[in-house]
Scaffold this active site. Structure first.
Site, mmCIF file in Angstrom:
data_model
loop_
_atom_site.group_PDB
_atom_site.id
_atom_site.type_symbol
_atom_site.label_atom_id
_atom_site.label_comp_id
_atom_site.label_asym_id
_atom_site.label_seq_id
_atom_site.Cartn_x
_atom_site.Cartn_y
_atom_site.Cartn_z
ATOM 1 N N SER A 98 -39.645 -3.901 -4.523
ATOM 2 C CA SER A 98 -40.719 -4.895 -4.660
ATOM 3 C C SER A 98 -42.046 -4.341 -5.148
ATOM 4 O O SER A 98 -42.972 -5.130 -5.375
ATOM 5 C CB SER A 98 -40.931 -5.612 -3.327
ATOM 6 O OG SER A 98 -39.855 -6.474 -3.097
ATOM 7 N N TYR A 195 -43.183 -14.180 3.022
ATOM 8 C CA TYR A 195 -42.680 -13.338 1.927
ATOM 9 C C TYR A 195 -41.382 -13.915 1.373
ATOM 10 O O TYR A 195 -40.443 -14.174 2.125
ATOM 11 C CB TYR A 195 -42.443 -11.941 2.472
ATOM 12 C CG TYR A 195 -42.222 -10.894 1.417
ATOM 13 C CD1 TYR A 195 -43.254 -10.038 1.047
ATOM 14 C CD2 TYR A 195 -40.994 -10.736 0.804
ATOM 15 C CE1 TYR A 195 -43.055 -9.053 0.088
ATOM 16 C CE2 TYR A 195 -40.786 -9.763 -0.150
ATOM 17 C CZ TYR A 195 -41.827 -8.922 -0.504
ATOM 18 O OH TYR A 195 -41.627 -7.955 -1.452
ATOM 19 N N THR A 335 -44.927 -2.010 -1.091
ATOM 20 C CA THR A 335 -43.766 -1.330 -0.530
ATOM 21 C C THR A 335 -42.531 -1.850 -1.252
ATOM 22 O O THR A 335 -42.572 -2.927 -1.864
ATOM 23 C CB THR A 335 -43.659 -1.644 0.973
ATOM 24 O OG1 THR A 335 -43.971 -3.041 1.157
ATOM 25 C CG2 THR A 335 -44.623 -0.809 1.785
ATOM 26 N N SER A 362 -31.820 3.157 2.677
ATOM 27 C CA SER A 362 -32.418 1.877 3.086
ATOM 28 C C SER A 362 -31.536 1.264 4.154
ATOM 29 O O SER A 362 -30.519 1.839 4.536
ATOM 30 C CB SER A 362 -32.557 0.940 1.885
ATOM 31 O OG SER A 362 -31.285 0.517 1.457
HETATM 32 S S1 HEL Z 1 -37.873 -6.886 1.526
HETATM 33 C C1 HEL Z 1 -39.377 -6.019 1.975
HETATM 34 C C2 HEL Z 1 -39.758 -5.283 0.680
HETATM 35 N N1 HEL Z 1 -39.278 -6.075 -0.401
HETATM 36 C C3 HEL Z 1 -38.389 -7.186 -0.121
HETATM 37 C C4 HEL Z 1 -37.545 -6.753 -1.268
HETATM 38 C C5 HEL Z 1 -38.490 -5.619 -1.403
HETATM 39 N N2 HEL Z 1 -36.232 -6.330 -1.024
HETATM 40 C C6 HEL Z 1 -35.275 -7.163 -0.674
HETATM 41 O O1 HEL Z 1 -35.451 -8.363 -0.580
HETATM 42 C C7 HEL Z 1 -33.953 -6.501 -0.393
HETATM 43 C C8 HEL Z 1 -33.449 -6.965 0.907
HETATM 44 C C9 HEL Z 1 -32.153 -6.294 1.259
HETATM 45 C C10 HEL Z 1 -32.294 -4.817 1.428
HETATM 46 C C11 HEL Z 1 -31.169 -4.203 2.224
HETATM 47 C C12 HEL Z 1 -31.518 -2.718 2.306
HETATM 48 O O2 HEL Z 1 -32.206 -2.332 3.251
HETATM 49 O O3 HEL Z 1 -31.143 -2.012 1.368
HETATM 50 N N3 HEL Z 1 -31.120 -4.762 3.534
HETATM 51 C C13 HEL Z 1 -30.139 -5.581 3.910
HETATM 52 O O4 HEL Z 1 -29.216 -5.908 3.210
HETATM 53 C C14 HEL Z 1 -30.267 -6.078 5.335
HETATM 54 N N4 HEL Z 1 -29.160 -6.891 5.719
HETATM 55 C C15 HEL Z 1 -40.393 -7.029 2.416
HETATM 56 C C16 HEL Z 1 -39.109 -5.002 3.044
HETATM 57 C C17 HEL Z 1 -41.239 -5.001 0.587
HETATM 58 O O5 HEL Z 1 -41.598 -3.999 1.179
HETATM 59 O O6 HEL Z 1 -41.999 -5.777 -0.024
HETATM 60 O O7 HEL Z 1 -38.447 -4.599 -1.942
#
Ligand code: HEL
Length: 412
Positions: A98, A195, A335, A362
């Site tokens: 992101s 978000y 982030t 992650s």
């Molecule tokens: S989430 C956050 C971060 N942003 C948002 C976006 C990004 N990433 C995502 O929407 C991915 C979500 C799935 C990631 C996955 C993993 O950890 O790899 N997690 C899962 O599948 C959990 N079931 C708000 C943290 C941000 O920091 O802005 O990048």
């Protein structure tokens, strides 16, 4: 550390939840804790301690780079590739997730500067019939106050199966928006910060509609090229990271299950919300340039830094986060959490000191939480709250406490 919590049935860190779904009461007048003048010297020993802690907590590798008025400090631990054992290093490219949102916001703000749209234009004016609520404005999208549901909540409810289902998928923007619109709005437009990746998918559609070009071309011509970001790419729907790069390792939900190599993927599920590839150096250059006023007019940068408070120590502007550190310094950036990669990329108010930190794993809230400590060491020096040695959480659990919305902010 009490950071495990549940989002749509999936285990993620408290810090993740704190970034995702905290309604916010006010916008515009909320001032940062302190200016960046009189910063303490960065504490590279502290940074290294944080990176080592992330390694102990499950990250194959972790690294950070501080650019400070021409001086560079680097630290790295662990490996870029578990197969070969190659050490992770500053030159390694990675997926920034992101952090992409700031790139997309900058393109749109440049278009505002050029008079091609206004922040308070309804999205309906430029993308007729796309969204069900004609009150949603461009500003609502970029500040996560549209009320559009985040389709990734369902998509990644089960982490590895969710990822494998989209690893090679190529989505149109419209398909992603349609997934979001299968759910009712989360809030009325402008009412609350929540978000949602959907906002920045629609932002990407706006860029393409207004310019007639792909977001890839607009990022390249407006940002990557002018700033000389030679290690920064948008290759969608390509699945490979060009050149030397860190491999990404996704942590499964099941305790003890082996890490999944998630390097190769289209990132089509995110596109303009999360598919940029970059390096620590390029992200530092980018945020320094942005806060230094080299990418938008001063008026647009002022719009970008009108803050909605989202937690005790966090606020959101337009595609830009603000974090208030324990020493009273506020830093600006974003982030990222994309499968296999956690990124923190932040700079001071004048862009003079920047930090980018990466862990190549992650779905590990403990690592994400720990990596926040790199900001404390980089910007607060030895007085920072980074506790890499113990692996203790820097972020407090109460940061996730939702705040009550008190109404439509002025100028929204
Ligand atoms: S989430 C956050 C971060 N942003 C948002 C976006 C990004 N990433 C995502 O929407 C991915 C979500 C799935 C990631 C996955 C993993 O950890 O790899 N997690 C899962 O599948 C959990 N079931 C708000 C943290 C941000 O920091 O802005 O990048």
């Amino acid at each position: 550390m009490g950071s495990a919590t549940v989002r749509g049935g999936a285990v993620i860190g408290a810090v993740v939840l704190s970034l995702l779904a905290v309604p916010a009461p006010a916008m515009g007048g909320e001032a940062p804790a302190a200016r960046s003048a009189g910063l303490r010297a960065p504490d590279l020993t502290g940074v290294r301690g944080v990176l080592r802690a992330a390694g102990r907590q499950g990250a194959p590798g972790a690294m950070a780079r501080i650019d400070d008025r021409g001086g560079v400090r680097r630290a790295a631990v662990g490996v870029a590739d578990r197969g070969t054992g190659r050490a992770l290093a500053d030159e390694d490219r990675f997926r920034v997730g992101s952090v992409t949102k700031t790139f997309t916001a900058v393109v749109l703000l440049q278009l505002v500067d050029e008079g091609r749209l206004k922040l308070d234009d309804p999205v309906e004016r430029h993308l007729p019939g796309l969204l069900p609520d004609g009150r949603i404005t461009v500003r609502h999208l970029l500040s996560h106050r549209s009320g559009l549901y985040d389709y990734t909540n369902d998509m990644f409810e089960k982490t590895v199966p969710g990822f494998e289902a989209v690893r090679d998928e190529v989505f149109t923007y419209r398909r992603l928006v349609d997934r979001a619109l299968q759910h009712p709005p989360t809030d009325a437009p402008g009412a609350a910060y929540r978000y949602s990746n959907t906002n920045f998918v629609v932002a990407g559609m706006l860029v393409e509609e207004l310019t007639g070009n792909s977001v890839a071309a607009e990022y390249r011509d407006r940002i990557f090229g002018p700033l000389g970001l030679h290690d920064t790419f948008y290759v969608h729907p390509g699945t490979r990271i060009p050149g030397r790069h860190a491999r990404g390792y996704l942590t499964p939900d099941e305790a003890g299950a082996p890490l999944v190599d998630s390097t190769r993927q289209t990132v089509s599920w995110a596109q303009s919300a999360g598919a940029v590839i970059s390096t620590t150096r390029d992200l530092n250059t980018f945020y320094s340039a942005l806060l230094g006023g080299r990418l938008t007019s001063a008026a647009r940068l002022a719009e970008m830094t009108k803050w909605v408070k989202v937690a005790d120590s966090q606020a959101y502007g337009l595609g830009l986060r603000r974090r208030d550190l324990s020493c009273g310094v506020s830093v600006y950036g974003h982030t990222g959490a994309v499968q296999g990669y956690y990124t923190y990329a932040f700079t001071t108010e004048d862009g003079s000191r920047s930090l980018t930190a990466l862990a190549n794993t992650s779905n590990n809230g403990t690592v994400l939480n720990t990596m926040l400590g790199t900001l404390e060491s980089a910007f607060c020096g030895t007085k920072g709250k980074a506790r890499g040695g113990s692996g203790e959480s820097v972020e407090r659990y109460e940061d996730v406490a939702p705040q009550v919305v008190v109404g439509e902010p002025a100028g929204s």
